[in-house]
Write a protein that holds these residues in place. Structure first.
Motif, mmCIF file in Angstrom:
data_model
loop_
_atom_site.group_PDB
_atom_site.id
_atom_site.type_symbol
_atom_site.label_atom_id
_atom_site.label_comp_id
_atom_site.label_asym_id
_atom_site.label_seq_id
_atom_site.Cartn_x
_atom_site.Cartn_y
_atom_site.Cartn_z
ATOM 1 N N GLY A 449 -53.102 -78.975 -51.082
ATOM 2 C CA GLY A 449 -52.924 -78.059 -49.969
ATOM 3 C C GLY A 449 -52.368 -78.736 -48.737
ATOM 4 O O GLY A 449 -51.512 -78.183 -48.038
ATOM 5 N N ALA A 450 -52.840 -79.950 -48.451
ATOM 6 C CA ALA A 450 -52.409 -80.650 -47.241
ATOM 7 C C ALA A 450 -50.937 -81.027 -47.312
ATOM 8 O O ALA A 450 -50.185 -80.852 -46.339
ATOM 9 N N ALA A 451 -50.500 -81.565 -48.444
ATOM 10 C CA ALA A 451 -49.103 -81.967 -48.569
ATOM 11 C C ALA A 451 -48.171 -80.765 -48.435
ATOM 12 O O ALA A 451 -47.149 -80.821 -47.747
ATOM 13 N N MET A 452 -48.522 -79.654 -49.072
ATOM 14 C CA MET A 452 -47.692 -78.458 -48.972
ATOM 15 C C MET A 452 -47.689 -77.914 -47.550
ATOM 16 O O MET A 452 -46.663 -77.407 -47.066
ATOM 17 N N SER A 453 -48.805 -78.038 -46.850
ATOM 18 C CA SER A 453 -48.871 -77.586 -45.457
ATOM 19 C C SER A 453 -47.884 -78.352 -44.597
ATOM 20 O O SER A 453 -47.230 -77.786 -43.712
ATOM 21 N N GLY A 454 -47.777 -79.656 -44.830
ATOM 22 C CA GLY A 454 -46.828 -80.463 -44.067
ATOM 23 C C GLY A 454 -45.399 -80.056 -44.330
ATOM 24 O O GLY A 454 -44.563 -80.025 -43.418
ATOM 25 N N VAL A 455 -45.090 -79.704 -45.590
ATOM 26 C CA VAL A 455 -43.720 -79.329 -45.947
ATOM 27 C C VAL A 455 -43.301 -78.028 -45.272
ATOM 28 O O VAL A 455 -42.195 -77.920 -44.747
ATOM 29 N N ILE A 456 -44.179 -77.002 -45.246
ATOM 30 C CA ILE A 456 -43.749 -75.713 -44.695
ATOM 31 C C ILE A 456 -43.706 -75.726 -43.162
ATOM 32 O O ILE A 456 -43.139 -74.820 -42.561
ATOM 33 N N MET A 457 -44.295 -76.757 -42.540
ATOM 34 C CA MET A 457 -44.207 -76.825 -41.076
ATOM 35 C C MET A 457 -42.795 -77.109 -40.602
ATOM 36 O O MET A 457 -42.421 -76.735 -39.481
ATOM 37 N N TRP A 458 -42.001 -77.772 -41.432
ATOM 38 C CA TRP A 458 -40.641 -78.093 -41.024
ATOM 39 C C TRP A 458 -39.784 -76.833 -40.820
ATOM 40 O O TRP A 458 -39.243 -76.614 -39.727
ATOM 41 N N PRO A 459 -39.660 -75.942 -41.838
ATOM 42 C CA PRO A 459 -38.771 -74.787 -41.623
ATOM 43 C C PRO A 459 -39.249 -73.837 -40.534
ATOM 44 O O PRO A 459 -38.429 -73.319 -39.769
ATOM 45 N N TYR A 460 -40.575 -73.596 -40.434
ATOM 46 C CA TYR A 460 -40.961 -72.629 -39.404
ATOM 47 C C TYR A 460 -40.892 -73.218 -37.997
ATOM 48 O O TYR A 460 -40.682 -72.490 -37.027
ATOM 49 N N THR A 461 -41.037 -74.529 -37.864
ATOM 50 C CA THR A 461 -40.847 -75.143 -36.541
ATOM 51 C C THR A 461 -39.397 -74.997 -36.095
ATOM 52 O O THR A 461 -39.117 -74.632 -34.940
ATOM 53 N N ALA A 462 -38.465 -75.263 -36.995
ATOM 54 C CA ALA A 462 -37.044 -75.113 -36.659
ATOM 55 C C ALA A 462 -36.704 -73.656 -36.372
ATOM 56 O O ALA A 462 -35.952 -73.351 -35.433
ATOM 57 N N LEU A 463 -37.261 -72.740 -37.157
ATOM 58 C CA LEU A 463 -36.971 -71.318 -36.971
ATOM 59 C C LEU A 463 -37.514 -70.807 -35.639
ATOM 60 O O LEU A 463 -36.840 -70.064 -34.918
ATOM 61 N N VAL A 464 -38.745 -71.195 -35.295
ATOM 62 C CA VAL A 464 -39.334 -70.771 -34.025
ATOM 63 C C VAL A 464 -38.531 -71.322 -32.847
ATOM 64 O O VAL A 464 -38.315 -70.633 -31.849
ATOM 65 N N LEU A 465 -38.075 -72.560 -32.962
ATOM 66 C CA LEU A 465 -37.252 -73.149 -31.908
ATOM 67 C C LEU A 465 -35.982 -72.329 -31.686
ATOM 68 O O LEU A 465 -35.652 -71.963 -30.549
ATOM 69 N N VAL A 466 -35.274 -72.021 -32.758
ATOM 70 C CA VAL A 466 -34.035 -71.257 -32.638
ATOM 71 C C VAL A 466 -34.320 -69.848 -32.141
ATOM 72 O O VAL A 466 -33.607 -69.321 -31.274
ATOM 73 N N MET A 467 -35.377 -69.240 -32.662
ATOM 74 C CA MET A 467 -35.718 -67.867 -32.290
ATOM 75 C C MET A 467 -36.071 -67.751 -30.801
ATOM 76 O O MET A 467 -35.617 -66.844 -30.102
ATOM 77 N N ASN A 468 -36.886 -68.689 -30.307
ATOM 78 C CA ASN A 468 -37.330 -68.611 -28.912
ATOM 79 C C ASN A 468 -36.238 -68.943 -27.902
ATOM 80 O O ASN A 468 -36.366 -68.613 -26.728
ATOM 81 N N THR A 469 -35.188 -69.596 -28.350
ATOM 82 C CA THR A 469 -34.087 -69.909 -27.430
ATOM 83 C C THR A 469 -32.932 -68.921 -27.546
ATOM 84 O O THR A 469 -32.264 -68.641 -26.556
#
Length: 566
Positions: A449-469
């Motif tokens: 669970g922990a390893a997969m959690s780290g992997v999915i943080m990458w795409p949603y962090t990038a998406l939130v950055l683009v979305m909020n700007t």
């Protein structure tokens, strides 16, 4: 600008202020309002007055509870017991990075009342589905309930099996099943689902923190904290032979991590932060109360001088709530438990649970042993509780926004069905699963669970950055300091995700995907993975920077909305 005391107290139990939605004016498609994307128009109303920080504590407390039983009790104590304080830098960076990510996840909700999943759906319908699948893979393994049960059986001397209907079942599995049932039953307590979770989590959190601080004093391990300054020389270095899966899991769980973090947006809506005050809450369908509408398209406010100042005030109290609850809570508890692990289990080769139960607890004396069991059990249970709440709330919102609303489904009923189904799924996994590492099932669940959690943080962090700007107007956008921090966060998790994916593929026999930490020396497939990372990261940086430049000077008096770390 500021709410009076009586008004502010309304937020303590969550607050919903219904409006005549259809009678409100629609926001125009101008630079003063959020870009509606694939969704409908926002409705115009004023931003609520700003309450005190003490009135809105709740969402970050739940997030802290979710964090304690993962990284702060398991991953980081075992890592520091093996490598000393040399990895403390990664923990600190992980927590501060998640502070930025979590508050950015709340930005859209604070500005529009909509959840982050509705925001994702405005970009493209497939995004909520992708994160839902990632959430199931990362959180669908009830390792925390299993871990809490294993602690409980050890503490009570109940190791062994119980025979039921001719079937032998490990005692810890029966207790884990009981904990899942208890979580399910607790949702019957309140007419507003979020309220029950907040009350239970804050109570469990108080017990866990007090026990951890007492353990630090009783064990005498506080002397290990004197070596913390020496760790400054190791910043940026990884010990030789470091397991990338465990390290990425530690980074993801330096805080809650993964799919859990997305809940910060929904808890902010349920609590009534900002424009979420008008958006409605998920009610208990069995309590007889009238349901509250969760409008498909949220709200926005005209950028008057008063509203701009209120936005600055809301952004300040939301950041303070997360800083004082989540960040300071982690910096208090985690080093305390790390120092105990360093003092009593240096160089351990056991997994985290075994380290606490066999290396540490037996040598602490009666009181210390009780405190170890109490800290572990409560921390693991509160994390499992938060995981069930987070997965169910996130997934229900994703399903409802992408499909259920148009299909005419009832949100409250959908919540109960997903809650029941997820609890039953967890019970089935606990009863039926046997890992290749017999006797280590709980920690095996946690690493996956922990390893997969780290992997999915990458795409949603990038998406939130683009979305909020790109989707928010100038006065609601993150400031340049935050944009750079989100560049860092996206690159940080993306880099380690590529290493993990490459290492996993190599272990599966696909040697061409070997990924070297220095990039050079990777296999052909590994270079392809690094190329994908570079393309995505470059796109996120370029889009966000361009959007910031284009928005500059487009809204009058926008500087009134900018406070510290906007």
């Amino acid at each position: 600008m500021y709410a009076p005391e009586v008004e502010g107290r309304q937020y303590r139990g969550t607050w919903f202020l219904p409006l005549r939605y259809d009678e409100l004016k629609q926001a125009g498609e101008t630079e003063e309002y959020p870009d509606r994307g694939e969704g409908g128009a926002f409705r115009l109303t004023d931003l609520p007055r700003v309450p005190r920080v003490g009135h809105i504590v709740g969402p970050s407390a739940i997030m802290l509870g979710a964090s304690l039983g993962s990284g702060e009790t398991l991953f980081w104590p075992v890592l520091t017991s093996q490598y000393g304080w040399t990895l403390l830098w990664a923990f600190v960076i992980g927590v501060l990075t998640q502070f930025v990510i979590n508050t950015e996840l709340q930005r859209w909700t604070l500005a529009t009342g909509e959840s982050v999943f509705r925001a994702f759906a405005r970009v493209a319908d497939y995004w909520p589905w992708l994160f839902l699948v990632g959430g199931l893979v990362s959180l669908g393994w009830p390792g925390w309930a299993a871990g809490a049960a294993k602690v409980g059986t050890t503490a009570l001397g109940l190791s062994g099996s119980v025979t039921l209907v001719g079937v032998s079942i490990a005692a810890w599995k029966l207790i884990a099943v009981g904990l899942m049932v208890l979580i399910w039953l607790s949702y019957h307590v309140s007419s507003v689902m979020y309220n029950a979770v907040e009350v239970f989590q804050i109570g469990l959190l108080f017990v866990s923190i007090v026990a951890a601080v007492l353990l630090l004093g009783v064990s005498g391990s506080w002397i290990e904290l004197a070596d913390v300054p020496n760790a400054a020389a190791t910043v940026g270095r990884l010990p030789p032979g470091m397991d990338i899966a465990v390290f990425l899991g530690g980074l993801a769980f330096a805080g809650a991590g993964g799919y859990l973090n997305l809940s910060q947006s929904l808890w902010a809506r349920e609590k009534g932060y900002g424009m979420g005050n008008y958006q409605g809450r998920v009610k208990n369908p069995f309590r007889g109360d009238d349901p509250e509408p969760i409008e498909r398209d949220g709200f926005t406010f005209p950028p008057t001088r008063t509203n701009l100042k209120r936005w600055r005030g809301w952004w300040r109290v939301v950041q303070l709530e997360h800083l004082l609850t989540f960040v300071f809570g982690l910096f208090l508890v985690a080093p305390a438990l790390m120092s105990v692990a360093i003092h009593y289990a240096p160089g351990t080769t056991a997994d985290a649970l075994q380290m606490w139960l066999t290396d540490v607890a037996p040598v602490l004396g009666p009181l210390g042993t009780v405190l170890v069991f109490l800290v572990l059990f409560v921390a693991l249970f509160t994390t499992e509780y938060a995981i069930v709440e987070s997965f169910v709330r996130n997934s229900v919102d994703a399903i409802y926004e992408v499909y259920g609303r148009e299909a005419g489904w009832d949100l409250q009923t959908l919540f109960w069905r997903v809650l029941t189904g997820f609890c039953l799924w967890g019970i089935a996994i606990i009863l039926l699963f046997t890992s290749p590492f017999e006797g280590r099932e709980p920690f095996f669940f946690l690493v996956v669970g922990a390893a997969m959690s780290g992997v999915i943080m990458w795409p949603y962090t990038a998406l939130v950055l683009v979305m909020n700007t790109t989707r928010l107007p100038e006065h609601l956008q993150p400031g340049w300091t935050r944009v750079v921090a989100m560049w860092w966060a996206s690159g940080f998790y993306g880099y380690f995700s590529v290493l993990l994916v490459g290492n996993t593929l190599v272990e599966l026999g696909v040697g061409a995907f070997e990924t070297a930490p220095t990039v050079f020396g990777s296999g052909i497939g590994g270079y392809a993975l690094w190329a994908v990372f570079l393309i995505i990261q470059s796109y996120a940086v370029a889009r966000s920077a361009t959007a910031k430049h284009r928005a500059d000077g487009t809204v009058a008096d926008a500087e009134l909305a900018k406070g510290r770390f906007p």
